[in-house]
Scaffold this active site. Structure first.
Site, PDB file in Angstrom:
ATOM      1  N   ASP A 157     109.043  87.920  61.581  1.00 13.64           N
ATOM      2  CA  ASP A 157     109.988  87.091  62.331  1.00 13.64           C
ATOM      3  C   ASP A 157     109.257  86.399  63.478  1.00 13.64           C
ATOM      4  OD1 ASP A 157     112.531  86.253  63.579  1.00 13.64           O
ATOM      5  OD2 ASP A 157     113.430  87.704  62.211  1.00 13.64           O
ATOM      6  N   HIS A 231     114.912  85.006  68.225  1.00 14.69           N
ATOM      7  CA  HIS A 231     115.363  85.336  66.864  1.00 14.69           C
ATOM      8  C   HIS A 231     114.835  86.692  66.401  1.00 14.69           C
ATOM      9  CE1 HIS A 231     115.262  84.876  62.390  1.00 14.69           C
ATOM     10  NE2 HIS A 231     116.347  84.151  62.568  1.00 14.69           N
ATOM     11  N   SER A 591     120.305  85.235  58.548  1.00 12.54           N
ATOM     12  CA  SER A 591     119.269  85.932  59.326  1.00 12.54           C
ATOM     13  C   SER A 591     119.816  87.196  59.972  1.00 12.54           C
ATOM     14  CB  SER A 591     118.774  85.034  60.467  1.00 12.54           C
ATOM     15  OG  SER A 591     117.724  84.216  60.050  1.00 12.54           O
TER      16      SER A 591
END
Ligand SMILES: *[C@@H]1O[C@H](CO)[C@@H](O)[C@H](O)[C@H]1NC(C)=O
Ligand SMILES: *[C@@H]1O[C@H](CO)[C@@H](O)[C@H](O)[C@H]1NC(C)=O
Ligand SMILES: *[C@@H]1O[C@H](CO)[C@@H](O)[C@H](O)[C@H]1NC(C)=O
Ligand SMILES: *[C@@H]1O[C@H](CO)[C@@H](O)[C@H](O)[C@H]1NC(C)=O
Ligand SMILES: *[C@@H]1O[C@H](CO)[C@@H](O)[C@H](O)[C@H]1NC(C)=O
Ligand SMILES: *[C@@H]1O[C@H](CO)[C@@H](O)[C@H](O)[C@H]1NC(C)=O
Length: 810
Positions: A157, A231, A591
């Site tokens: 990620d 994220h 996600s």
């Protein structure tokens, strides 16, 4: 709402542009080259043993040296740069070459098995405010306190913020990683040595492709595992964040966050950036993660386009993930945010658990009340306007300087407001979503209202139609806010405002007669009508190839909460101005759904350490829920906000149910050889293609159809006449159990299951034969199920997706 949704097509165009016309190397491209020699995991010693420890290390070094010698012998010095040597799962390298010539030379070179051009990958989160909402999901997966200790999840990620409360070591005493884990901790900017604290047990970063294209900038992207985006911290906290951490944002505690498996160890492989990511970097990350010894890979990223000939399953990343599965690693990947269009999945292969996104049961309901008694629902995680008082309402245009040129209604500039006119009023600002990408932001509006000292703000979007609250943007603010009123309600509010405003000859308002109250919006309520498949979650059918031919594979596999998820955030991130400076943020996307499943996989693997990745996936799929808490079938949101009954192409096997998944009764296992048989049965794929892609020949016993793969689902993309589908079931229950088969046949298809009653002893296997016959050909897939109900309370559900094409075979 007319928010811009990036299409897959658009993304792939961007990919091409950035590869072809990158700012620094006009003709340069990155290629991944796979060699014919063995990688570490399949190389055998002269005694036919697999390599271990020092031997493996030596082979790795030798392989790397061979790559350098190979390149030096074929390509002119200075015309290329080797970015990575892949040695563990793949034997190959990533190459940055100055001209196409290098590729021509290498493709003819002895020892080269495959060359693939690098492609861009994207994070499967929607950063547009459209999906920013509020809720938490941590209660949904009841077994959260069953920690997952001893299991390592590799997060591929944007990195991690080690200082976030969700990751700090709670006991002050770092837990050691499991002995099998060999990863290390790369330190650097904002990632000091104490970052690997027992919760985080490994951290590395991969950016050589991004550096080669000139997109990586150390000031912005950090040359360390630090997460400048948010994220990666968000997804890591969903899978494994510390138990019961207050999720505080804009000074308000929205509840306590916990990862699905709070005792799990995290190994961080940073390979995504604000510019996206490159497959060559991701492949380097996967190679390293498996070598380090992670148990699970969580990948909230996917390629932005289907590019590989002759099959989507033979894409280099897909085949590498097959080898990871072969090495015993469970791979969980976002199915994509390309819904609700059919064929929009970007995670293709049957060895990957591809995850779709649903809503959760937690809702926030913000209301505003006008002076004439109208009540509107909207977003806005904010306090109420003080007291019971009604506040005068004013359009931004009516309280700003007359010469402000293209309207002040977007409220991005505090300087154009007349301070004396805004005092004590609630201001109506227009949010024009198409301007979002020109720098207008909802955060900009909130900032303006705060600076001018108004009593509150109503943000409207007159172009948005009748969008329900679940899909209205919402985020925390300290001032009273209503975000965003949909088009229908906006018209009603504006009419009320016009009717109650007195204007002079020049059109300036002299009396602000309309009034409003904004109610408290930060408290959650719960609904039983959840989960619903979100509209953006990518839909099946899965595809075999670029021609979008439907495949005999069910995608997505399962669905998990992805809409309005609170998770850890990097305060330095500029990815969403609405959460700048905060440790927790609300995000949405497949996600966010993916790490929920990775966490459940950790719980299952802790309980059942010997299970193969396919057995774990089977447990998750056969036990998934297909009804909501009121017992009604799960629904899916489609175009234009239409809500219809969800099919397996919307939700896969259903909504993940962690408590049932740890005790599934029966599992469908599949191993490397089964997957090879599958690949060799893909239409248009011959033995040579499989050999080139995975380096292994087709097994001598060939599968006839892709539907023969032993999956806990049956998908037949073209049923001509009749097809027999056999499934091998293994009992993982503790006692003999007798199962009865219940069939719900898809429309136009007759289904016979035999045996329809059978008993299996613990550890024993049974074969189930499912025969499908077309009875009425149609022009669409139809759906059904086989449910095996055991007398010891297990229930094993197998979704059926069949396209009845013709009654008679050729
Ligand atoms: C990197 O980003 C910083 C901060 O935005 C900027 O000042 C600098 O010019 C950038 N460097 C390059 C090489 O683009
Ligand atoms: C939200 O709250 C308002 C006022 O309390 C109520 O009228 C409305 O029905 C609620 N909407 C939802 C979706 O709960
Ligand atoms: C509006 O006009 C006044 C007087 O001409 C000028 O001082 C001010 O800068 C103008 N404001 C804008 C936003 O153009
Ligand atoms: C506004 O005034 C018009 C004309 O008098 C009336 O028809 C309408 O119902 C009013 N609307 C509201 C929201 O007060
Ligand atoms: C399970 O079945 C096997 C063979 O059918 C039998 O030998 C065994 O005793 C059974 N076990 C139990 C616990 O009933
Ligand atoms: C399916 O078709 C085959 C051959 O036509 C036939 O033997 C069989 O009975 C049929 N099965 C069902 C369930 O209709």
């Amino acid at each position: 709402m007319a928010f811009f949704k990036p299409s897959l097509l658009f993304c792939s165009l961007l990919t091409l542009l950035s590869l072809n016309y990158g700012p620094y190397h006009v003709f340069a491209k990155v290629f991944m080259v796979v060699m014919e020699d063995d990688p570490v995991i399949s190389h055998k010693t002269s005694q036919k043993k697999l390599l271990r420890g020092e031997e493996a290390q030596k082979y790795k070094e030798m392989t790397t040296t061979k790559h350098d010698i190979f390149l030096d012998s074929f390509l002119p010095v200075g015309s290329f740069k080797k970015l990575y040597s892949y040695t563990h799962l793949l034997n190959g390298f990533a190459l940055h070459a100055e001209s196409e010539e290098a590729v021509k030379i290498l493709s003819g070179a002895k020892g080269v098995r495959l060359i693939q051009e690098d492609i861009k990958m994207a994070k499967m989160t929607t950063y547009t405010p459209r999906y920013i909402g509020a809720t938490g999901v941590w209660s949904l997966l009841g077994g959260a306190e069953n920690s997952g200790d001893g299991i390592v999840i590799g997060m591929i990620d944007t990195g991690i913020d080690p200082k976030n409360p969700s990751f700090v070591s709670t006991s002050g005493q770092a837990k050691p990683p499991p002995a099998s884990f060999k990863g290390t901790c790369h330190t650097g900017d904002r990632f000091p040595p104490d970052s690997c604290n027992g919760k985080i047990v490994g951290a590395r970063w991969f950016a050589r492709a991004g550096q080669a294209t000139g997109e990586f900038n150390a000031t912005v992207h950090y040359a360390s595992p630090y997460d400048p985006d948010g994220h990666g911290s968000h997804t890591a906290s969903i899978a494994a964040g510390n138990f019961h951490t207050p999720a505080i944002s804009r000074g308000y505690n929205f509840g306590h966050a916990s990862g699905v498996a709070p005792g799990v160890h995290l190994a961080i492989y940073k390979a995504a950036y604000s510019f996206g990511g490159y497959m060559s970097d991701v492949i380097a990350a996967v190679d390293q993660a498996v070598e380090d010894g992670v148990n699970i890979i969580s990948l909230s990223m996917a390629p932005t386009s289907v590019t590989t000939w002759p099959a989507s399953f033979l894409n280099l990343l897909e085949t590498q993930l097959l080898l990871a599965t072969k090495a015993g690693v469970s791979v969980v990947q976002a199915v994509g945010n390309g819904g609700p269009d059919a064929n929009s999945v970007v995670s293709f292969s049957p060895w990957i658990t591809s995850v779709g996104a649903s809503t959760t049961d937690r809702k926030y309901n913000k209301s505003i009340i006008t002076g004439n008694g109208q009540v509107f629902s909207c977003g806005g995680l904010s306090p109420s306007t003080p007291g019971e008082t009604m506040y005068p309402l004013a359009l931004a245009d009516d309280v700003s300087v007359a010469n402000s040129t293209d309207g002040s209604s977007n409220c991005q500039d505090p300087n154009i407001f007349v301070r004396s006119l805004v005092q004590g009023k609630v201001i109506v600002c227009m949010f024009v979503s198409s301007n979002y990408y020109e720098g207008d932001s909802l955060a900009g509006i909130i900032d303006t209202i705060q600076k001018i000292g108004a009593a509150g703000v109503v943000i409207t979007d007159r172009y948005s139609g009748d969008v329900d609250i679940e899909y209205q943007p919402t985020f925390p603010t300290t001032i009273p806010s209503a975000i965003v009123l949909n088009g229908v309600d906006t018209q009603a509010l504006l009419e009320y405002y016009d009717n109650n405003s007195v204007r002079d000859d020049e059109g300036s308002v002299t009396t602000f007669g309309a009034t409003i109250r904004i109610l408290e919006g930060r408290r959650a309520s719960y609904t039983r009508e959840a989960p619903v498949v979100t509209d953006y979650s990518s839909r099946g059918p899965d595809v075999d190839n670029v021609q979008m031919q439907a495949a005999d594979v069910l995608k997505p596999n399962v669905m998990a909460p992805g809409q309005h998820i609170w998770g850890a955030w990097s305060p330095t991130s500029d990815a969403m101005a609405e959460f700048h400076g905060e440790n927790y943020a609300l995000l949405s996307g497949t996600s966010m759904a993916t790490p929920h499943v990775a966490g459940v996989v950790a719980l299952i693997r802790q309980r059942h350490p010997k299970w193969s990745p396919a057995m774990v996936m089977s447990a998750i799929m056969t036990t998934a829920d297909v009804t909501d808490r009121s017992g009604r079938p799960l629904m899916a949101r489609r175009d234009e906000g239409v809500i219809e009954r969800a099919t397996p192409f919307d939700m896969g096997a259903g909504a993940i149910n962690a408590a049932r998944a740890v005790d599934p009764g029966l599992v469908f296992d599949a191993r490397y050889r089964d997957y090879l048989q599958f690949l060799c049965a893909v239409p248009g794929v011959d033995e040579a293609a499989v050999l080139r892609a995975v380096g292994a020949p087709c097994p001598s016993s060939r599968a006839r159809w892709c539907s023969d793969l032993n999956t806990p689902s049956v998908t037949v993309a073209s049923l001509v006449g009749s097809r027999r589908v056999d499934r091998r079931l293994t009992s993982v229950g503790a006692e003999n159990e007798t199962y009865m088969a219940y069939v719900q046949a898809p429309d136009g298809v007759a289904v016979r299951v035999s045996p329809d009653v059978f008993t299996v002893a613990p550890g024993a296997t049974a074969t189930l034969r499912i025969v499908l016959n077309t009875t009425a050909p149609g022009n669409a897939f139809s759906f059904g199920e086989v449910v095996l109900k055991g007398d010891k309370k297990h229930s094993v559900r197998i979704p059926l997706a069949v396209y009845p094409a013709a009654v008679l075979g050729p």
